[in-house]
Scaffold this motif. Structure first.
Motif, PDB file in Angstrom:
ATOM      1  N   VAL A  56      46.903  20.125  60.543  1.00  0.00           N
ATOM      2  CA  VAL A  56      46.247  21.242  59.865  1.00  0.00           C
ATOM      3  C   VAL A  56      46.020  20.914  58.390  1.00  0.00           C
ATOM      4  CG1 VAL A  56      46.499  23.662  59.195  1.00  0.00           C
ATOM      5  CG2 VAL A  56      47.132  22.935  61.499  1.00  0.00           C
ATOM      6  N   LEU A  57      46.962  20.232  57.748  1.00  0.00           N
ATOM      7  CA  LEU A  57      46.768  19.812  56.358  1.00  0.00           C
ATOM      8  C   LEU A  57      45.593  18.853  56.227  1.00  0.00           C
ATOM      9  CD1 LEU A  57      50.423  19.291  55.066  1.00  0.00           C
ATOM     10  CD2 LEU A  57      48.776  20.997  54.273  1.00  0.00           C
ATOM     11  N   LEU A  58      45.444  17.963  57.193  1.00  0.00           N
ATOM     12  CA  LEU A  58      44.311  17.039  57.166  1.00  0.00           C
ATOM     13  C   LEU A  58      43.001  17.789  57.375  1.00  0.00           C
ATOM     14  CD1 LEU A  58      45.848  14.065  59.191  1.00  0.00           C
ATOM     15  CD2 LEU A  58      45.443  14.176  56.729  1.00  0.00           C
ATOM     16  N   TYR A 122      54.203   7.772  69.812  1.00  0.00           N
ATOM     17  CA  TYR A 122      55.540   7.625  69.231  1.00  0.00           C
ATOM     18  C   TYR A 122      56.062   8.979  68.743  1.00  0.00           C
ATOM     19  CZ  TYR A 122      54.069   2.728  69.165  1.00  0.00           C
ATOM     20  OH  TYR A 122      53.605   1.484  69.514  1.00  0.00           O
ATOM     21  N   PRO A 123      56.283   9.939  69.641  1.00  0.00           N
ATOM     22  CA  PRO A 123      56.684  11.287  69.212  1.00  0.00           C
ATOM     23  C   PRO A 123      58.024  11.328  68.497  1.00  0.00           C
ATOM     24  CG  PRO A 123      56.861  11.039  71.592  1.00  0.00           C
ATOM     25  CD  PRO A 123      56.146   9.834  71.096  1.00  0.00           C
ATOM     26  N   PHE A 124      58.982  10.477  68.916  1.00  0.00           N
ATOM     27  CA  PHE A 124      60.289  10.465  68.252  1.00  0.00           C
ATOM     28  C   PHE A 124      60.179   9.941  66.829  1.00  0.00           C
ATOM     29  CE2 PHE A 124      62.411  10.224  72.593  1.00  0.00           C
ATOM     30  CZ  PHE A 124      62.793  11.549  72.546  1.00  0.00           C
ATOM     31  N   ALA A 125      59.607   8.749  66.679  1.00  0.00           N
ATOM     32  CA  ALA A 125      59.506   8.118  65.364  1.00  0.00           C
ATOM     33  C   ALA A 125      58.660   8.950  64.398  1.00  0.00           C
ATOM     34  CB  ALA A 125      58.913   6.715  65.506  1.00  0.00           C
ATOM     35  N   SER A 126      57.601   9.550  64.916  1.00  0.00           N
ATOM     36  CA  SER A 126      56.687  10.282  64.029  1.00  0.00           C
ATOM     37  C   SER A 126      57.273  11.577  63.515  1.00  0.00           C
ATOM     38  CB  SER A 126      55.374  10.575  64.766  1.00  0.00           C
ATOM     39  OG  SER A 126      55.593  11.447  65.866  1.00  0.00           O
ATOM     40  N   GLN A 127      58.329  12.098  64.158  1.00  0.00           N
ATOM     41  CA  GLN A 127      58.945  13.336  63.685  1.00  0.00           C
ATOM     42  C   GLN A 127      59.513  13.192  62.281  1.00  0.00           C
ATOM     43  OE1 GLN A 127      59.403  16.540  65.142  1.00  0.00           O
ATOM     44  NE2 GLN A 127      57.726  15.799  66.399  1.00  0.00           N
ATOM     45  N   ARG A 128      59.841  11.959  61.890  1.00  0.00           N
ATOM     46  CA  ARG A 128      60.466  11.730  60.586  1.00  0.00           C
ATOM     47  C   ARG A 128      59.477  11.879  59.425  1.00  0.00           C
ATOM     48  NH1 ARG A 128      64.085   6.300  61.909  1.00  0.00           N
ATOM     49  NH2 ARG A 128      65.328   7.202  63.617  1.00  0.00           N
ATOM     50  N   TRP A 129      58.212  11.509  59.684  1.00  0.00           N
ATOM     51  CA  TRP A 129      57.258  11.531  58.566  1.00  0.00           C
ATOM     52  C   TRP A 129      56.081  12.461  58.780  1.00  0.00           C
ATOM     53  CZ3 TRP A 129      52.156  10.108  59.220  1.00  0.00           C
ATOM     54  CH2 TRP A 129      51.837   9.431  60.406  1.00  0.00           C
ATOM     55  N   CYS A 136      51.837  15.676  52.249  1.00  0.00           N
ATOM     56  CA  CYS A 136      51.428  16.038  50.889  1.00  0.00           C
ATOM     57  C   CYS A 136      51.574  14.870  49.920  1.00  0.00           C
ATOM     58  CB  CYS A 136      52.240  17.233  50.401  1.00  0.00           C
ATOM     59  SG  CYS A 136      51.747  18.806  51.151  1.00  0.00           S
ATOM     60  N   LYS A 137      52.432  13.911  50.239  1.00  0.00           N
ATOM     61  CA  LYS A 137      52.550  12.710  49.420  1.00  0.00           C
ATOM     62  C   LYS A 137      51.425  11.726  49.702  1.00  0.00           C
ATOM     63  CE  LYS A 137      57.608  12.923  49.089  1.00  0.00           C
ATOM     64  NZ  LYS A 137      58.888  12.246  49.436  1.00  0.00           N
ATOM     65  N   VAL A 138      50.906  11.752  50.925  1.00  0.00           N
ATOM     66  CA  VAL A 138      49.835  10.826  51.313  1.00  0.00           C
ATOM     67  C   VAL A 138      48.481  11.309  50.794  1.00  0.00           C
ATOM     68  CG1 VAL A 138      48.593   9.831  53.285  1.00  0.00           C
ATOM     69  CG2 VAL A 138      51.085  10.053  53.355  1.00  0.00           C
ATOM     70  N   LEU A 139      48.282  12.608  50.768  1.00  0.00           N
ATOM     71  CA  LEU A 139      46.972  13.166  50.409  1.00  0.00           C
ATOM     72  C   LEU A 139      46.474  12.721  49.031  1.00  0.00           C
ATOM     73  CD1 LEU A 139      47.354  16.788  51.844  1.00  0.00           C
ATOM     74  CD2 LEU A 139      46.087  14.866  52.822  1.00  0.00           C
TER      75      LEU A 139
END
Length: 334
Positions: A56-58, A122-129, A136-139
């Motif tokens: 949604v942020l994207l 990668y649902p497990f790994a992606s939960q971290r970031w 908001c840091k990537v944007l």
């Protein structure tokens, strides 16, 4: 350089009043559809959603980029028939804004595909970031890249007098090397590389989603896939004619091949440029169609429900993977 600026120069004078009127109608319709649509998307996300997942942020930033592009179209529409009467500084500023936000739009669509790839594969790994704080840091980095890649257009465009009319367009006199560099960046960074990433991500996502059965997967994945497909349809023709323009810059300017290639690129880019701009107006329509009823698609509760389903689909993907892992562990224990 986006060839819409050429519509105020040689191309529009040679193609006649009919083409100028048609271009004005297409671009005017793009504004009428896209400006309210993207404004509603921004308003719904900012005012109606307390929680904004990564997708949604994207979408929010994509809508902002598209809205800014569309807000720059009225002076171009005016200049199609009357020439660029707003001065050279505004010519450079408006062209730069267009390029900043077009690059941003492409980057955000690409990131949406990467986001779905990570959520599904990668649902497990992606939960971290894949959190609001991380995105908001990537944007800012994405916007900074868009601002950076748009810089060459400031050097290339200027107001020139063509057949008695002031025209905001590329300066071809002494900037051939800069034109080649800018065109290569526009084609590869703005289309070829993103298209490759989109193709790879969705090839994996489609294969994985076909094996899943949870209810919310279809609408979310189909909506984002539709955004990607619309991006390809709107931008592919424009970049095809960019290849002709690139070829014209590589051959001798006194040769017959140069004149043929330049004419093809001029006429083709003039036509496909309007389609490329329409890409900034089409995404809100896709959100509306995703609500099953176009008439109700722009009502804020329906829009909120669509975006919330995206967040729910991520939870389902995570839960499904966790269930599979737990089940496999139980079988191994036996």
């Amino acid at each position: 350089m986006m060839e819409l600026s050429k519509s105020t120069g040689e191309a529009d004078l040679s193609l006649g009043m009919g083409v100028r009127v048609a271009a004005s109608i297409i671009l005017g319709a793009t504004c009428l559809i896209g400006i309210p649509g993207n404004s509603i998307v921004i308003w719904v996300i900012l005012s109606k959603m307390k929680r904004r997942p990564s997708t949604v942020l994207l979408i929010l930033n994509l809508a902002i980029a598209d809205l800014v592009v569309l807000l720059t179209l009225p002076p171009w529409i005016y200049s199609i028939n009357n020439g660029w009467t707003f001065g050279e500084p505004s010519c450079k500023v408006v062209a730069y804004l267009i390029y900043c936000n077009l690059y941003g739009s492409v980057f955000f669509i690409t990131l949406m595909s990467v986001d779905r790839f990570m959520a599904v594969i990668y649902p497990f790994a992606s939960q971290r970031w894949r959190t609001e704080r991380s995105v908001c840091k990537v944007l800012p980095v994405v916007w900074a890249l868009a601002f950076l890649f748009a810089v060459p257009v400031i050097l290339l465009v200027k107001v020139q007098t063509i057949d008695g009319k002031p025209t905001c367009k590329d300066d071809k006199s002494d900037l051939k090397a800069q034109q080649i560099t800018s065109l290569a960046m526009e084609t590869f960074i703005g289309f070829v590389i993103p298209l490759t990433v989109l193709a790879v991500c969705y090839a994996h996502v489609i294969r994985r989603v076909s094996q899943m059965t949870y209810k919310s997967k279809n609408r979310t994945e189909m909506l984002i896939a539709s955004i990607v497909i619309a991006f390809v349809i709107c931008w592919l023709p424009y970049h095809v004619f960019n290849v002709f323009k690139f070829a014209s810059l590589m051959v001798n300017s006194d040769s017959g091949a140069f004149r043929v290639l330049e004419n093809v690129s001029e006429v083709g880019s003039y036509i496909t440029g309007a389609l490329a701009f329409f890409s900034s107006a089409i995404n809100p329509l896709l959100y509306a169609f995703a609500a099953k009823s176009f008439r109700n698609g722009f009502r804020s509760p329906v829009m909120v429900k669509i975006f919330e389903q995206m967040a729910q689909s991520t939870k389902d993907e995570y839960a499904m993977e966790r269930f599979k892992t737990t089940k496999m562990g139980s079988i191994q224990d036996l």
